[in-house]
Design a protein around this motif. Structure first.
Motif, PDB file in Angstrom:
ATOM      1  N   GLU A   1       0.883  -1.182   0.016  1.00 15.39           N
ATOM      2  CA  GLU A   1      -0.111  -0.035   0.042  1.00 15.39           C
ATOM      3  C   GLU A   1       0.788   1.242   0.138  1.00 15.39           C
TER       4      GLU A   1
ATOM      5  N   SER B   1       0.419   5.660  -0.202  1.00 10.62           N
ATOM      6  CA  SER B   1      -0.048   6.852  -0.298  1.00 10.62           C
ATOM      7  C   SER B   1      -0.377   7.350  -1.633  1.00 10.62           C
TER       8      SER B   1
ATOM      9  N   ARG C   1      -8.014   0.682  -3.938  1.00 14.30           N
ATOM     10  CA  ARG C   1      -7.826   1.834  -3.554  1.00 14.30           C
ATOM     11  C   ARG C   1      -8.557   1.783  -1.919  1.00 14.30           C
TER      12      ARG C   1
ATOM     13  N   TYR D   1      -7.449   6.424   3.632  1.00 11.39           N
ATOM     14  CA  TYR D   1      -7.049   5.522   4.724  1.00 11.39           C
ATOM     15  C   TYR D   1      -5.785   6.115   5.659  1.00 11.39           C
ATOM     16  N   TYR D   2      -4.957   7.054   5.286  1.00 11.04           N
ATOM     17  CA  TYR D   2      -3.887   7.778   6.075  1.00 11.04           C
ATOM     18  C   TYR D   2      -4.532   8.949   6.798  1.00 11.04           C
TER      19      TYR D   2
ATOM     20  N   ALA E   1      -5.062   5.274   0.252  1.00 10.18           N
ATOM     21  CA  ALA E   1      -3.845   4.038   0.081  1.00 10.18           C
ATOM     22  C   ALA E   1      -4.366   3.466  -1.335  1.00 10.18           C
TER      23      ALA E   1
END
Length: 148
Positions: free
Chosen positions: A103, A105, A125, A129-130, A136
């Motif tokens: 994964e 960014s 995708r 996520y971050y 991600a």
């Protein structure tokens, strides 16, 4: 010019944590305990270039996953990340993996370029996520034809 890769074990967790802290922003850093936990997982392995960076990965059945790849800022743009990635792919292949996942960014252009050069393709995708709200990208690459 990159240095040779060395295997990283549980005893290297404090050194790897220091490298991770130097390579990532405060909210993304993994401490010694987290790295030791990951290295203790079944199928997990680590490779490092002393003083420059490391990669942690794991193999389960016929799939491998890059858990993290870190190169400290003063050591960047010297081929270390590519060496670490190639080493992880070769090690995963030797451990029976046919596919590798990771994964990254969607905002990390340098890492995305590295993975694209290595033949990774987007497989999915994870939205927001971050911590910074970035998506991600789940990337995948077949290892069967790997020549690293």
């Amino acid at each position: 010019m990159t240095m040779p890769l060395e295997a990283a074990g549980l005893g290297d967790a404090p050194v790897l944590a220091a490298l991770h802290a130097a390579a990532f922003e405060a909210g993304e850093r993994w401490d010694t305990a987290a790295i030791a936990t990951l290295l203790g997982l079944p199928g997990a392995f680590g490779l490092h270039i002393p003083g420059a960076g490391f990669v942690l990965a794991r193999v389960a059945a016929d799939e491998a996953e890059i858990l993290t790849l870190a190169v400290i800022p003063p050591a960047r743009r010297r081929g270390h990340a590519g060496t670490l990635l190639a080493g992880a792919m070769a090690a995963a292949l030797l451990r029976g993996a046919g596919t590798m996942f990771l994964e990254v960014s969607d905002r990390n252009g340098a890492a995305r370029a590295l993975y694209a050069r290595a033949g990774f393709m987007e497989a999915g995708r994870r939205r927001r996520y971050y911590a910074d709200g970035a998506d991600a990208l789940v990337l995948r690459r077949a290892l069967a034809s790997e020549s690293a």
